[in-house]
Design an enzyme around this catalytic site. Structure first.
Site, PDB file in Angstrom:
ATOM      1  CE1 TYR A 140     -26.636 -18.133  48.792  1.00  0.00           C
ATOM      2  CE2 TYR A 140     -25.719 -15.783  49.047  1.00  0.00           C
ATOM      3  CZ  TYR A 140     -26.781 -16.859  49.202  1.00  0.00           C
ATOM      4  OH  TYR A 140     -28.182 -16.289  49.763  1.00  0.00           O
ATOM      5  CG  ASP A 192     -36.100 -20.844  50.355  1.00  0.00           C
ATOM      6  OD1 ASP A 192     -35.641 -19.847  49.800  1.00  0.00           O
ATOM      7  OD2 ASP A 192     -35.860 -21.055  51.895  1.00  0.00           O
ATOM      8  NE  ARG A 222     -28.298 -11.539  48.515  1.00  0.00           N
ATOM      9  CZ  ARG A 222     -28.488 -13.048  48.492  1.00  0.00           C
ATOM     10  NH1 ARG A 222     -28.840 -13.573  49.694  1.00  0.00           N
ATOM     11  NH2 ARG A 222     -28.083 -13.714  47.643  1.00  0.00           N
ATOM     12  NE  ARG A 245     -30.986 -12.457  56.818  1.00  0.00           N
ATOM     13  CZ  ARG A 245     -31.764 -12.375  55.733  1.00  0.00           C
ATOM     14  NH1 ARG A 245     -32.483 -11.311  55.702  1.00  0.00           N
ATOM     15  NH2 ARG A 245     -32.055 -13.412  54.895  1.00  0.00           N
ATOM     16  CG  HIS A 284     -34.841 -15.973  55.385  1.00  0.00           C
ATOM     17  ND1 HIS A 284     -34.918 -17.199  55.200  1.00  0.00           N
ATOM     18  CD2 HIS A 284     -34.092 -15.731  53.909  1.00  0.00           C
ATOM     19  CE1 HIS A 284     -34.441 -17.871  54.425  1.00  0.00           C
ATOM     20  NE2 HIS A 284     -33.998 -17.077  53.410  1.00  0.00           N
ATOM     21  CG  HIS A 322     -31.270 -11.445  46.415  1.00  0.00           C
ATOM     22  ND1 HIS A 322     -31.601 -12.691  46.477  1.00  0.00           N
ATOM     23  CD2 HIS A 322     -31.618 -10.745  47.709  1.00  0.00           C
ATOM     24  CE1 HIS A 322     -31.831 -13.013  47.931  1.00  0.00           C
ATOM     25  NE2 HIS A 322     -32.000 -11.774  48.405  1.00  0.00           N
ATOM     26  CG  HIS A 324     -25.225 -18.543  52.269  1.00  0.00           C
ATOM     27  ND1 HIS A 324     -25.335 -19.783  52.272  1.00  0.00           N
ATOM     28  CD2 HIS A 324     -26.435 -18.022  51.970  1.00  0.00           C
ATOM     29  CE1 HIS A 324     -26.461 -20.302  52.144  1.00  0.00           C
ATOM     30  NE2 HIS A 324     -27.469 -19.077  51.973  1.00  0.00           N
ATOM     31  CD  GLU A 329     -33.814 -12.215  51.535  1.00  0.00           C
ATOM     32  OE1 GLU A 329     -34.030 -13.170  52.493  1.00  0.00           O
ATOM     33  OE2 GLU A 329     -32.744 -12.923  50.663  1.00  0.00           O
ATOM     34  CD1 TRP A 347     -24.087 -23.816  48.872  1.00  0.00           C
ATOM     35  CD2 TRP A 347     -25.910 -23.323  49.935  1.00  0.00           C
ATOM     36  NE1 TRP A 347     -24.716 -23.046  47.890  1.00  0.00           N
ATOM     37  CE2 TRP A 347     -25.985 -22.853  48.659  1.00  0.00           C
ATOM     38  CE3 TRP A 347     -26.716 -23.267  50.780  1.00  0.00           C
ATOM     39  CZ2 TRP A 347     -27.067 -22.221  48.341  1.00  0.00           C
ATOM     40  CZ3 TRP A 347     -27.978 -22.563  50.363  1.00  0.00           C
ATOM     41  CH2 TRP A 347     -28.055 -22.036  49.217  1.00  0.00           C
ATOM     42  CD  GLU A 373     -28.267 -12.653  54.825  1.00  0.00           C
ATOM     43  OE1 GLU A 373     -28.572 -11.793  54.008  1.00  0.00           O
ATOM     44  OE2 GLU A 373     -28.732 -13.566  54.784  1.00  0.00           O
ATOM     45  CD  GLU A 384     -30.344 -17.114  55.537  1.00  0.00           C
ATOM     46  OE1 GLU A 384     -30.678 -16.098  54.994  1.00  0.00           O
ATOM     47  OE2 GLU A 384     -30.374 -17.968  54.645  1.00  0.00           O
ATOM     48  CG  ASP A 392     -26.210 -14.151  52.731  1.00  0.00           C
ATOM     49  OD1 ASP A 392     -25.669 -14.542  53.633  1.00  0.00           O
ATOM     50  OD2 ASP A 392     -27.383 -14.367  52.269  1.00  0.00           O
ATOM     51  CG  ASN A 439     -35.263 -24.525  49.859  1.00  0.00           C
ATOM     52  OD1 ASN A 439     -35.595 -25.448  48.967  1.00  0.00           O
ATOM     53  ND2 ASN A 439     -34.426 -23.580  49.566  1.00  0.00           N
TER      54      ASN A 439
HETATM   55  C1  CS2 Z   1     -30.282 -16.695  51.549  1.00  0.00           C
HETATM   56  C2  CS2 Z   1     -31.553 -17.640  51.015  1.00  0.00           C
HETATM   57  O1  CS2 Z   1     -31.895 -14.923  51.125  1.00  0.00           O
HETATM   58  C3  CS2 Z   1     -30.956 -15.253  51.691  1.00  0.00           C
HETATM   59  O2  CS2 Z   1     -30.423 -14.471  52.566  1.00  0.00           O
HETATM   60  O3  CS2 Z   1     -29.375 -16.765  52.465  1.00  0.00           O
HETATM   61  O4  CS2 Z   1     -31.608 -17.535  49.758  1.00  0.00           O
HETATM   62  C4  CS2 Z   1     -31.114 -18.944  51.567  1.00  0.00           C
HETATM   63  O5  CS2 Z   1     -30.003 -19.470  50.751  1.00  0.00           O
HETATM   64  C5  CS2 Z   1     -32.300 -19.855  51.220  1.00  0.00           C
HETATM   65  O6  CS2 Z   1     -33.457 -19.316  51.699  1.00  0.00           O
HETATM   66  C6  CS2 Z   1     -31.973 -21.198  51.514  1.00  0.00           C
HETATM   67  O7  CS2 Z   1     -33.039 -22.091  51.541  1.00  0.00           O
HETATM   68 MG    MG Z   2     -28.872 -15.201  53.736  1.00  0.00          MG
END
Ligand code: CS2
Ligand code: MG
Length: 402
Positions: free
Chosen positions: A159, A316, A147, A283, A312, A122, A212, A339, A402, A236, A262, A210, A37
């Site tokens: 996020y 993407d 989630r 993950r 994961h 999600h 993040h 996921e 991020w 996460e 991830e 998450d 991504n």
């Molecule tokens: C995220 C993802 O799915 C998840 O847990 O952390 O959406 C992540 O932000 C993206 O795969 C980034 O490309």
């Molecule tokens: Mg994640």
């Protein structure tokens, strides 16, 4: 059997995907996902310029040898670009082998350990009532694990929360957007979110969250303790994991289950986390971690330490990766959860697939190989468009994770 050609299909049906198609002299072909991504064309060039020339004429059944050839043989190891390229080749070869032997890939990996793969999806909302509505919608769809992400009061773009009516999609076309972050506001808010969700829905559903990568280890420990009464399935990416040792501190303070990985691209990114039992779920992704061959080894190592998988599965990662994850998840003993962030209808049309969701579980189907194809004509109607993940800044302007 011999590999006669390999080529890339780069397309953007709602978001960018890079797909490797390997063809053989027996007319059988295999697909591999090579999507990274925001850095898609780097992997495409790595494959085109450096990997594909080395594949022509090889026996596609020699999966382990080809993996080692691309990993050790390059001399320069690891890194997301290299490992995504290796994964694309590896997954395409498993697909070819399954098709050639007329059996689904899970049979090549040891056979079914279970009938279906428990998945989580999600839920998100701009505020707590919005998040609760979103959880309710997914429960009605049949999900058993959800989630939950929510807009944080005083933080303009949190996020995991969509900006408008469209489903959440992290990458955006054009140059990177900037989002704002406040650890203080987030830490004070998240326990209220999960208290409200548990009050509304009770204990009969798995809840995940998450972070993040946004907290320091001691902040993550505080969050874990604060969320303990709400019995999360996992927290996460509580802190960045370049320093694996950081997770020891979190572990010492909370019994909240921890998931990470991830962004890992090598088993070595997870080695200390697993052998010290600092995490509960690994993950790593098939597409960014070197393919089915690499992830099977990582999962088997994790099994020894009672660490389970939680691969994961964001949008993407193409449907080819989703299928690969489901085949591997069905076969390994220490599967935890998968996921499932559903792709858009258009993406699903470009990648027709045998896998399906039903009543909280996903099933890879019994088609030979991975059970995913690509409609190249349709893909050609949606050419690549440059897109980036956002960057994040704290309220005072400092760049942060991020
Ligand atoms: C995220 C993802 O799915 C998840 O847990 O952390 O959406 C992540 O932000 C993206 O795969 C980034 O490309
Ligand atoms: Mg994640």
């Amino acid at each position: 059997m011999k590999i006669t050609s390999a080529r890339l299909i780069v397309c953007s049906p709602d978001r960018n995907f890079v797909t490797l198609k390997i063809e053989t002299d027996e007319g059988i072909y295999g697909l591999g996902d090579a999507t990274l991504n925001g850095r898609e064309l780097a992997v495409a060039a790595y494959l085109e310029e450096h990997v594909i020339p080395c594949l022509i004429g090889r026996d596609p059944f020699a999966i382990e040898d080809i993996w080692q050839y691309l990993y050790r043989g390059a001399y320069w190891r690891r890194g997301p670009v290299t490992m995504t390229a290796i994964a694309a080749v590896d997954v395409a070869l498993w697909d070819i082998k399954g098709k050639a032997l007329n059996t689904p890939v899970y049979n090549l990996l040891g056979g079914k350990s279970r009938q279906g793969a428990l998945v989580y999806t999600h839920a998100n909302g701009a505020d707590i009532p919005g998040a609760i509505e979103s959880v309710r919608k997914h429960l009605e769809e049949g999900y058993l694990a959800i989630r939950v992400q929510c807009g944080v009061p005083g933080v303009s773009s949190s996020y995991g929360v969509p900006k408008g009516d469209k489903p959440y999609e992290p990458a955006e076309r054009g140059l990177p957007s900037e989002s704002l972050w406040s650890t203080e506001k987030y830490l004070n808010f998240v326990p209220q979110l999960f208290q409200a969700v548990r009050e509304e829905f009770g204990e009969d559903l798995h809840l995940l969250h998450d972070v993040h990568h946004r907290l320091t280890p001691i902040e993550a420990a505080r969050l874990g303790k604060a969320l303990e009464p709400y019995h999360l399935f996992w927290i996460e990416d509580p802190t960045p994991a370049e320093n694996q040792e950081a997770f020891r501190l979190i572990r010492q303070h909370t019994v909240a289950p921890i998931a990470t990985g991830e962004v890992f691209n090598s088993f070595w990114d997870a080695h200390d986390l697993i052998r010290n039992q600092w995490i509960d779920y690994i993950r790593m992704t098939i597409v960014h971690g070197g393919g089915i061959t690499a992830l099977k080894k990582a999962a088997d190592f994790a099994a020894v330490y009672q660490v389970k998988t939680g691969f994961h599965g964001a949008t993407d990662l193409s449907p080819v990766t989703m299928a690969a994850a489901l085949h591997l998840g069905l076969a390994i003993h220490n599967f935890g959860i998968q996921e499932h962030m559903p792709h858009s209808a258009l993406t699903d049309q470009v990648f027709p697939h045998a896998y399906r969701f039903e009543a909280g579980y996903m099933y890879p189907g019994d088609a030979p190989g991975l059970g995913v194809d690509i409609d190249e004509k349709l893909a050609a109607e949606y050419p690549y468009q440059r897109a980036y993940l956002p960057v994040a800044r704290k309220l005072d302007g400092t760049l942060t994770d991020w």
